[in-house]
Enzyme design. Sequence first.
Site, short mmCIF file in Angstrom:
data_model
loop_
_atom_site.label_atom_id
_atom_site.label_comp_id
_atom_site.label_asym_id
_atom_site.label_seq_id
_atom_site.Cartn_x
_atom_site.Cartn_y
_atom_site.Cartn_z
N LYS A 170 -6.19 5.37 7.89
CA LYS A 170 -7.67 5.90 7.44
C LYS A 170 -8.20 7.16 8.17
O LYS A 170 -9.42 7.23 9.01
CB LYS A 170 -9.20 4.61 7.45
CG LYS A 170 -8.99 3.78 6.26
CD LYS A 170 -8.78 4.20 5.14
CE LYS A 170 -7.78 2.50 3.96
NZ LYS A 170 -8.26 2.94 2.27
N SER A 207 -12.83 -2.87 -0.14
CA SER A 207 -12.68 -2.66 0.98
C SER A 207 -14.45 -2.58 0.85
O SER A 207 -15.27 -2.29 0.10
CB SER A 207 -12.05 -1.40 1.44
OG SER A 207 -11.10 -1.77 0.87
N ARG A 250 0.78 -1.46 -0.15
CA ARG A 250 -0.04 0.01 0.25
C ARG A 250 0.76 1.17 -0.28
O ARG A 250 1.35 1.65 1.22
CB ARG A 250 -0.86 0.25 1.11
CG ARG A 250 -1.94 1.57 1.24
CD ARG A 250 -3.09 1.06 2.99
NE ARG A 250 -4.12 1.72 2.24
CZ ARG A 250 -3.93 3.15 3.51
NH1 ARG A 250 -2.48 3.48 4.01
NH2 ARG A 250 -4.74 3.93 2.93
#
Length: 359
Positions: free
Chosen positions: A288, A259, A187
């Site tokens: 997040k 997700s 990521r």
Amino acid sequence: MTPPSPVPSQRPVERAAIERLLDANLDRAREGLRVLEDWARFALDRPDLVARTKDLRQRLGRLHRSAYKLARHTASDPAAGLAHPAQAERQDADAVLAANAGRVQEALRVLEEFGRLEDPDLAAEASTIRYALYDLEVDLIQAGRDGDGRRALLRRCHLYLVTSPVDGLEAVVAAALAAGVRLVQYRAKPDPDLEDRHRLEQATALRQLCHRHGALFLVNDRIDLALAVGADGVHLGQGDLPPSVARRLLGPDRLIGRSTHRIEDLRQAVADGCDYVGVGPVNATPTKPGREPVGLAYVTQAAAESPLPFFAIGGIDPGNLAAVRRAGADRVAVVRAITAAADPGAAVAALLAGLEAAA
């Protein structure tokens, strides 16, 4: 070919020992390459991989001098016939391939180091072959990993490492893999200071690490990057390309994860043909920022309804893992619990122990 001249400072006993050592490691490397070659020939039916493996084996064979073979004395070798318990633990072809590729790489390193003292041509060739083998090993594993194989491995994975941009990322992932992680997602979120070339280098290095450990390697968001490095699949957010488009680009054999933040998202992911889903964020997390946590209620919903493997994610660590497990999750994905840990390997061990204890 003219035999190399001995280094002037070498004593006869030392030279004889080096010749025995070179002979043993040439045998070891050639035997390991033959295992890889026969798998490419009889199991994969891949003439291209057979040719690449055979070329490496024959290049070493041409440098296996008679003097080295004549120095051989198996009867006086204290390690002759020794085995290791790990040899009995190999339960699939990937494990056999990884073990033999590792065996060849180790032997090549020995040839490279001691060849400099006795045979510079051998040392140089061993170095070249060692680097060629890194890519060949991954290609052999990739060739034998179809969609069914990837999905079977995915179902066996209960701990999922999602990387974050930390110093020494390769070392962190290597420690996590050594401790038992078998699913890693690269990521690398948009960053004006991080060029795509650097992302490609990082992803390539991590993909090689994962495949050497028999682990799945996915890329977040970037289908182009996943294809460029030969990843096992991608993970998509709700705002990314639709799974139908990803499947058309990736083909049927690579994994697609999604997700999800509510049960409707999960149902859509199932309808879209995804292979697994992330469920969360369970807790507030800086990974997040600004996203409200969904709490444990959605985990319980997912456990009751999801036909797909699902990974609870969001601020999960050994301290709250038991509560997440009680809510119905037997798989979790973590970021900082491993990447920010002082000892990533110990963090993995604690998480795996928590998953097993709560089962």
